[in-house]
Design an enzyme around this catalytic site. Structure first.
Site, PDB file in Angstrom:
ATOM      1  CG  HIS A  53      -4.993  -6.448  -0.051  1.00  0.00           C
ATOM      2  ND1 HIS A  53      -6.133  -6.699   0.672  1.00  0.00           N
ATOM      3  CD2 HIS A  53      -5.104  -7.169  -1.197  1.00  0.00           C
ATOM      4  CE1 HIS A  53      -6.904  -7.537  -0.033  1.00  0.00           C
ATOM      5  NE2 HIS A  53      -6.300  -7.823  -1.175  1.00  0.00           N
TER       6      HIS A  53
ATOM      7  CG  PHE B 190     -12.628   1.206   8.248  1.00  0.00           C
ATOM      8  CD1 PHE B 190     -12.210   0.663   7.039  1.00  0.00           C
ATOM      9  CD2 PHE B 190     -13.265   0.374   9.165  1.00  0.00           C
ATOM     10  CE1 PHE B 190     -12.415  -0.683   6.740  1.00  0.00           C
ATOM     11  CE2 PHE B 190     -13.477  -0.986   8.874  1.00  0.00           C
ATOM     12  CZ  PHE B 190     -13.053  -1.504   7.657  1.00  0.00           C
TER      13      PHE B 190
ATOM     14  CE1 TYR C 284      -9.136  -2.963   1.229  1.00  0.00           C
ATOM     15  CE2 TYR C 284      -8.482  -0.880   0.238  1.00  0.00           C
ATOM     16  CZ  TYR C 284      -8.166  -2.033   0.946  1.00  0.00           C
ATOM     17  OH  TYR C 284      -6.873  -2.244   1.371  1.00  0.00           O
TER      18      TYR C 284
ATOM     19  NE  ARG D 197      -1.481  -6.309   7.122  1.00  0.00           N
ATOM     20  CZ  ARG D 197      -2.600  -6.933   6.771  1.00  0.00           C
ATOM     21  NH1 ARG D 197      -3.057  -7.956   7.503  1.00  0.00           N
ATOM     22  NH2 ARG D 197      -3.264  -6.558   5.691  1.00  0.00           N
TER      23      ARG D 197
ATOM     24  CG  ASN E 296      -3.030  -3.087   7.295  1.00  0.00           C
ATOM     25  OD1 ASN E 296      -2.989  -2.579   6.174  1.00  0.00           O
ATOM     26  ND2 ASN E 296      -3.972  -3.924   7.670  1.00  0.00           N
TER      27      ASN E 296
ATOM     28  CE  LYS F  89      -3.483  -2.519   2.736  1.00  0.00           C
ATOM     29  NZ  LYS F  89      -4.418  -2.419   3.886  1.00  0.00           N
TER      30      LYS F  89
ATOM     31  CD  GLU G  18      -8.626  -9.131  -3.514  1.00  0.00           C
ATOM     32  OE1 GLU G  18      -7.439  -9.511  -3.411  1.00  0.00           O
ATOM     33  OE2 GLU G  18      -9.390  -9.003  -2.537  1.00  0.00           O
TER      34      GLU G  18
HETATM   35  P1  ATP Z   1      -7.096  -7.700   3.526  1.00  0.00           P
HETATM   36  O1  ATP Z   1      -5.667  -8.159   3.725  1.00  0.00           O
HETATM   37  O2  ATP Z   1      -7.933  -8.570   2.642  1.00  0.00           O
HETATM   38  O3  ATP Z   1      -7.230  -6.219   3.306  1.00  0.00           O
HETATM   39  P2  ATP Z   1      -7.430  -7.605   6.140  1.00  0.00           P
HETATM   40  O4  ATP Z   1      -7.760  -8.728   7.038  1.00  0.00           O
HETATM   41  O5  ATP Z   1      -6.085  -7.009   6.137  1.00  0.00           O
HETATM   42  O6  ATP Z   1      -7.815  -8.039   4.784  1.00  0.00           O
HETATM   43  P3  ATP Z   1      -9.918  -6.161   6.124  1.00  0.00           P
HETATM   44  O7  ATP Z   1     -10.675  -6.447   7.363  1.00  0.00           O
HETATM   45  O8  ATP Z   1     -10.375  -6.774   4.841  1.00  0.00           O
HETATM   46  O9  ATP Z   1      -8.382  -6.389   6.406  1.00  0.00           O
HETATM   47  O10 ATP Z   1      -9.845  -4.602   5.943  1.00  0.00           O
HETATM   48  C1  ATP Z   1      -9.241  -4.081   4.773  1.00  0.00           C
HETATM   49  C2  ATP Z   1      -8.323  -2.940   5.132  1.00  0.00           C
HETATM   50  O11 ATP Z   1      -9.093  -1.883   5.693  1.00  0.00           O
HETATM   51  C3  ATP Z   1      -7.285  -3.276   6.200  1.00  0.00           C
HETATM   52  O12 ATP Z   1      -6.139  -3.899   5.689  1.00  0.00           O
HETATM   53  C4  ATP Z   1      -7.003  -1.900   6.769  1.00  0.00           C
HETATM   54  O13 ATP Z   1      -6.115  -1.150   5.927  1.00  0.00           O
HETATM   55  C5  ATP Z   1      -8.369  -1.233   6.720  1.00  0.00           C
HETATM   56  N1  ATP Z   1      -9.123  -1.405   7.968  1.00  0.00           N
HETATM   57  C6  ATP Z   1      -9.743  -2.528   8.398  1.00  0.00           C
HETATM   58  N2  ATP Z   1     -10.328  -2.336   9.590  1.00  0.00           N
HETATM   59  C7  ATP Z   1     -10.077  -1.049   9.922  1.00  0.00           C
HETATM   60  C8  ATP Z   1     -10.400  -0.215  11.040  1.00  0.00           C
HETATM   61  N3  ATP Z   1     -11.124  -0.669  12.053  1.00  0.00           N
HETATM   62  N4  ATP Z   1      -9.953   1.059  11.018  1.00  0.00           N
HETATM   63  C9  ATP Z   1      -9.236   1.544   9.997  1.00  0.00           C
HETATM   64  N5  ATP Z   1      -8.899   0.820   8.916  1.00  0.00           N
HETATM   65  C10 ATP Z   1      -9.304  -0.452   8.866  1.00  0.00           C
END
Ligand code: ATP
Length: 137
Positions: A116, A57, A49, A103, A113, A9, A127
């Site tokens: 992805h 968020f 997304y 991470r 983080n 990212k 994707e």
């Molecule tokens: P992926 O790796 O598929 O993105 P993930 O498990 O890392 O999955 P998701 O729950 O799908 O995460 O969320 C997608 C992205 O959205 C996260 O990687 C993060 O950047 C952001 N995100 C998720 N939850 C939050 C939150 N509570 N607050 C802020 N950003 C969030």
């Protein structure tokens, strides 16, 4: 063999972590089959997304993911989806990701983080079609 879609990212690119992350992918044994540095359009970001639309968020996630260049890649290998998620670590980089993961080593906040990775082979194919239209199938 299986494919997964990985993004470094914009935070990972800004912090000059591209080489380190690619090294971790290569050391794990995954193959890079496509790679591109680009800035995501609003349309691609929304497609990527879509499952988070409506969450608190979501607007800031879209703004962040389109904020600058990112590295999109397709990885291939045995259990590639789970293998990349293992080296990425959990979504929350402090509560879930452990040291030794991408991470766990480099991030503090859930939104920023660094990487992805697709969460299933089905998501991966969706994707890959979105980020690399020429590679679908
Ligand atoms: P992926 O790796 O598929 O993105 P993930 O498990 O890392 O999955 P998701 O729950 O799908 O995460 O969320 C997608 C992205 O959205 C996260 O990687 C993060 O950047 C952001 N995100 C998720 N939850 C939050 C939150 N509570 N607050 C802020 N950003 C969030």
């Amino acid at each position: 063999t299986e494919r997964t879609l990985v993004l470094i990212k914009p935070d990972g690119v800004k912090r000059n972590l591209v080489g380190d992350i690619i090294s971790r992918i290569e050391r794990k044994g995954l193959s890079i089959v496509a790679l591109e540095l680009k800035t995501a359009s609003d349309e691609v970001a929304r497609g990527h997304y879509a499952e988070h639309e409506g969450k608190p968020f979501y607007p800031s996630l879209l703004e962040f993911i389109t904020s600058g260049p990112l590295v999109a890649m397709v990885l291939e290998g045995h259990r590639a989806v789970a293998a990349f998620r293992q080296i990425a670590g959990g979504t929350d980089p402090v509560e879930k990701a452990v040291p030794g993961t991408i991470r766990g080593d480099y991030a503090l906040e859930t939104q920023y983080n660094i990487v992805h990775g697709s969460d299933s082979p089905e998501s991966a194919e969706r994707e890959i079609a979105l980020w690399f239209p020429g590679l679908a199938g």
